[in-house]
Design an enzyme around this catalytic site. Sequence first.
Site, PDB file in Angstrom:
ATOM      1  N   HIS A 164       0.830  -1.210   0.000  1.00  0.00           N
ATOM      2  CA  HIS A 164       0.000   0.000   0.000  1.00  0.00           C
ATOM      3  C   HIS A 164       0.862   1.256   0.000  1.00  0.00           C
ATOM      4  O   HIS A 164       0.642   2.177  -0.781  1.00  0.00           O
ATOM      5  CB  HIS A 164      -0.947   0.007   1.204  1.00  0.00           C
ATOM      6  CG  HIS A 164      -2.022   1.041   1.083  1.00  0.00           C
ATOM      7  ND1 HIS A 164      -1.848   2.325   1.514  1.00  0.00           N
ATOM      8  CD2 HIS A 164      -3.253   0.995   0.525  1.00  0.00           C
ATOM      9  CE1 HIS A 164      -2.951   3.017   1.242  1.00  0.00           C
ATOM     10  NE2 HIS A 164      -3.811   2.232   0.639  1.00  0.00           N
ATOM     11  N   HIS A 205      -4.517   6.459  -5.680  1.00  0.00           N
ATOM     12  CA  HIS A 205      -5.704   7.065  -5.059  1.00  0.00           C
ATOM     13  C   HIS A 205      -6.152   8.294  -5.851  1.00  0.00           C
ATOM     14  O   HIS A 205      -5.468   8.738  -6.752  1.00  0.00           O
ATOM     15  CB  HIS A 205      -5.403   7.498  -3.618  1.00  0.00           C
ATOM     16  CG  HIS A 205      -5.119   6.339  -2.722  1.00  0.00           C
ATOM     17  ND1 HIS A 205      -3.857   5.873  -2.508  1.00  0.00           N
ATOM     18  CD2 HIS A 205      -5.950   5.537  -2.018  1.00  0.00           C
ATOM     19  CE1 HIS A 205      -3.912   4.836  -1.689  1.00  0.00           C
ATOM     20  NE2 HIS A 205      -5.162   4.598  -1.378  1.00  0.00           N
ATOM     21  N   HIS A 244      -7.413  -1.400  -5.320  1.00  0.00           N
ATOM     22  CA  HIS A 244      -7.651  -1.990  -3.999  1.00  0.00           C
ATOM     23  C   HIS A 244      -8.307  -3.360  -4.119  1.00  0.00           C
ATOM     24  O   HIS A 244      -8.092  -4.221  -3.264  1.00  0.00           O
ATOM     25  CB  HIS A 244      -8.483  -1.052  -3.131  1.00  0.00           C
ATOM     26  CG  HIS A 244      -7.713   0.139  -2.646  1.00  0.00           C
ATOM     27  ND1 HIS A 244      -7.575   1.279  -3.391  1.00  0.00           N
ATOM     28  CD2 HIS A 244      -6.994   0.343  -1.505  1.00  0.00           C
ATOM     29  CE1 HIS A 244      -6.824   2.150  -2.716  1.00  0.00           C
ATOM     30  NE2 HIS A 244      -6.450   1.610  -1.577  1.00  0.00           N
ATOM     31  N   HIS A 255     -15.008   6.293   3.018  1.00  0.00           N
ATOM     32  CA  HIS A 255     -13.729   5.575   3.032  1.00  0.00           C
ATOM     33  C   HIS A 255     -12.655   6.344   3.814  1.00  0.00           C
ATOM     34  O   HIS A 255     -11.986   5.802   4.687  1.00  0.00           O
ATOM     35  CB  HIS A 255     -13.263   5.328   1.591  1.00  0.00           C
ATOM     36  CG  HIS A 255     -11.788   5.158   1.473  1.00  0.00           C
ATOM     37  ND1 HIS A 255     -10.954   6.172   1.036  1.00  0.00           N
ATOM     38  CD2 HIS A 255     -10.974   4.125   1.790  1.00  0.00           C
ATOM     39  CE1 HIS A 255      -9.706   5.753   1.078  1.00  0.00           C
ATOM     40  NE2 HIS A 255      -9.677   4.507   1.527  1.00  0.00           N
ATOM     41  N   HIS A 311     -10.694   5.715   7.759  1.00  0.00           N
ATOM     42  CA  HIS A 311      -9.243   5.792   7.996  1.00  0.00           C
ATOM     43  C   HIS A 311      -8.943   6.747   9.155  1.00  0.00           C
ATOM     44  O   HIS A 311      -8.178   6.425  10.067  1.00  0.00           O
ATOM     45  CB  HIS A 311      -8.521   6.299   6.744  1.00  0.00           C
ATOM     46  CG  HIS A 311      -8.208   5.242   5.739  1.00  0.00           C
ATOM     47  ND1 HIS A 311      -7.126   4.404   5.859  1.00  0.00           N
ATOM     48  CD2 HIS A 311      -8.820   4.881   4.596  1.00  0.00           C
ATOM     49  CE1 HIS A 311      -7.080   3.563   4.823  1.00  0.00           C
ATOM     50  NE2 HIS A 311      -8.106   3.841   4.039  1.00  0.00           N
ATOM     51  N   PHE A 364      -1.450   6.923   4.729  1.00  0.00           N
ATOM     52  CA  PHE A 364      -1.325   5.922   3.664  1.00  0.00           C
ATOM     53  C   PHE A 364      -0.067   5.053   3.785  1.00  0.00           C
ATOM     54  O   PHE A 364      -0.069   3.896   3.406  1.00  0.00           O
ATOM     55  CB  PHE A 364      -1.339   6.581   2.287  1.00  0.00           C
ATOM     56  CG  PHE A 364      -2.721   6.860   1.773  1.00  0.00           C
ATOM     57  CD1 PHE A 364      -3.827   6.201   2.278  1.00  0.00           C
ATOM     58  CD2 PHE A 364      -2.918   7.785   0.748  1.00  0.00           C
ATOM     59  CE1 PHE A 364      -5.110   6.452   1.800  1.00  0.00           C
ATOM     60  CE2 PHE A 364      -4.192   8.048   0.254  1.00  0.00           C
ATOM     61  CZ  PHE A 364      -5.282   7.380   0.781  1.00  0.00           C
ATOM     62  N   HIS A 412     -11.460  -2.120   3.848  1.00  0.00           N
ATOM     63  CA  HIS A 412     -11.491  -2.058   2.388  1.00  0.00           C
ATOM     64  C   HIS A 412     -12.334  -3.155   1.756  1.00  0.00           C
ATOM     65  O   HIS A 412     -12.790  -3.020   0.617  1.00  0.00           O
ATOM     66  CB  HIS A 412     -10.072  -2.011   1.807  1.00  0.00           C
ATOM     67  CG  HIS A 412      -9.658  -0.601   1.532  1.00  0.00           C
ATOM     68  ND1 HIS A 412      -9.927   0.033   0.341  1.00  0.00           N
ATOM     69  CD2 HIS A 412      -9.076   0.317   2.331  1.00  0.00           C
ATOM     70  CE1 HIS A 412      -9.506   1.280   0.416  1.00  0.00           C
ATOM     71  NE2 HIS A 412      -8.976   1.484   1.608  1.00  0.00           N
TER      72      HIS A 412
HETATM   73 CU1  C2O Z   1      -5.426   2.843  -0.332  1.00  0.00          CU
HETATM   74 CU2  C2O Z   1      -8.147   3.264   2.027  1.00  0.00          CU
HETATM   75  O1  C2O Z   1      -6.532   3.438   1.107  1.00  0.00           O
END
Ligand code: C2O
Length: 571
Positions: free
Chosen positions: A158, A180, A189, A314, A318, A335, A348
């Site tokens: 990631h 992203h 993802h 989303h 995080h 990230f 995810h």
């Molecule tokens: Cu690649 Cu939710 O991040």
Amino acid sequence: MASLPLSTVAITNISSLSRPPRLPQPPHRLTISCNTSESHPGKVDRRNLLLGMGGLYGASNLILPGAAPASPIPAPDLAKCTRGTNLNLRQPLDVDCCPPFSENALDYKLPSATDIRVRPAAHLADNAFIAKYEKATVLMKALPADDPRSFMQQANVHCAYCNLTYDQGGADPSNKLQIHFSWLFFPWHRWYLYFYERILAKLIDDPTFALPYWNWDNPKGMAMPSMFVKENSPLFNPRRNQAHLPLTNPPPYADLRFSKKSSTPQDKVVPSNLTEMYSEMVRSAVNLEDFYGAKYELGAKPDPGAGTVERGSHTAIHAWVGDPNSPAGEDMGNFYSTGRDPLFFCHHANVDRMWSVWRDLRGSKPKEFADPDWLDTSFLFYDENAQLVRVKVRDTVENLKMGYTFQKVEIPWLNKRPKTKARVRKLKVAEESSAPKATDASVFPVKLDKVVRVLVDRPKRKRSKGEKEKEEELLVIEGIEVDTSEFVRFEVFVNDEDDGPSDVIDLAEYAGGYSQVPHKNAANVKSKMRLGLTELLEDLDVEDDDKILVSLVPRDGGEDITIGGVKIIYV
Ligand code: C2O
């Protein structure tokens, strides 16, 4: 065999597109290569650029012999991964997240999907499932550090794809890859979880093993799943916001409009979350680009614009999970570190489920792009046998073809179209406002260190049902510049007069929010966001008005946000 039905799908969708194909990106975004070679299939051929200048580039059916008009991003060159990179957080931090090197990447073929894995909702998973998942994670953590399937190597995947460590592959080596904030978000993802899941399954020799999903779009699943918070579990991670652990009764629910400075009160969090999900999945996600994110092809700068789910729920999860007392929001809140928390994959898995749910809601409308720049974008992953494989976006569009599905649960936000409070008639709000026009030269660019209100002209009014079906009315917030090393969030309201609309939980005036997980910065990147207005204006009963009042409300890090302009378009 496996790729044949997929290409059939793509062709079907070309013919079912009711709207003309999107205009090509302007030629200045392309990079020129003078020696196109087969080893660099993504480089843009000069002939295509000339074609673009001649105005023929937009004729999507025009393919000259020998010329390939598409410019999808190729799989990264592992040899060019920038090791020991400074991730440009506020404090210097050097993390080497490049994968082990391997020269031989095989083109990945989806295995024929006979036994379909079923990803369970985490809050419904039983002890037998949890035991399997724990065992597999223990084994993954026990793999040698340089095994690309080991837990830290998987976490680093990631980091590598999200912090500008790879060259994008075009002529300009300073233009780095970022998966992203664009249409690559969902497919990349999906591949990432796909291999992570297959590695775990192989480690316990159980081909039915599937990752659990955190059902945060449903009140029953809105708390942090308890299997991740037992201290002696391999799924445990100490670097989380301790105030958000499910240790109280009732447990705290995740806030899908979370910001550190103004989170939603817990007694309002369910209606707020359901409104948010309705907005991300239905109201503001009418066009492909609005759900998936904006086009991002070879030569394009990172962050052309994230889709509704990416920049909304989303990102909120995080930020809600990450530890505010760790230097950079680790682990989930940044990230580079997010893959170090097993909860990331559960989060995810639900993001991935949202993609499948959204497709199911589309009916006869196109479910994915037919653009080869999207379909042929390639990535590299290590599979469950530690073999380096090259994968394409086109193989991700249907989760069943990838051999998995999701446990079915109810979808409580589907009927949550927000209503204006009866006492608030939104007519005349814009007419009576003294806010400046968005087109006034003095207004933009503006820093969001305060609430900014502008009047925005509507070029079309009183649109018929047919016109609305053909074209979505969109509010475009453009030229968005943020400090990417910080969490930021702002929200957009239409015809809302209150100065502090923090009480707005499920009102029709809420058009959507923008938030971002901190990550490595690329200089001078300007992004945009598009918000669906067609339903919103119906709900406010202001479809006849020739202008609307738009409020940009900072929620977090407003002093780090600059907005370049606001306008209405029809797409
Ligand atoms: Cu690649 Cu939710 O991040």
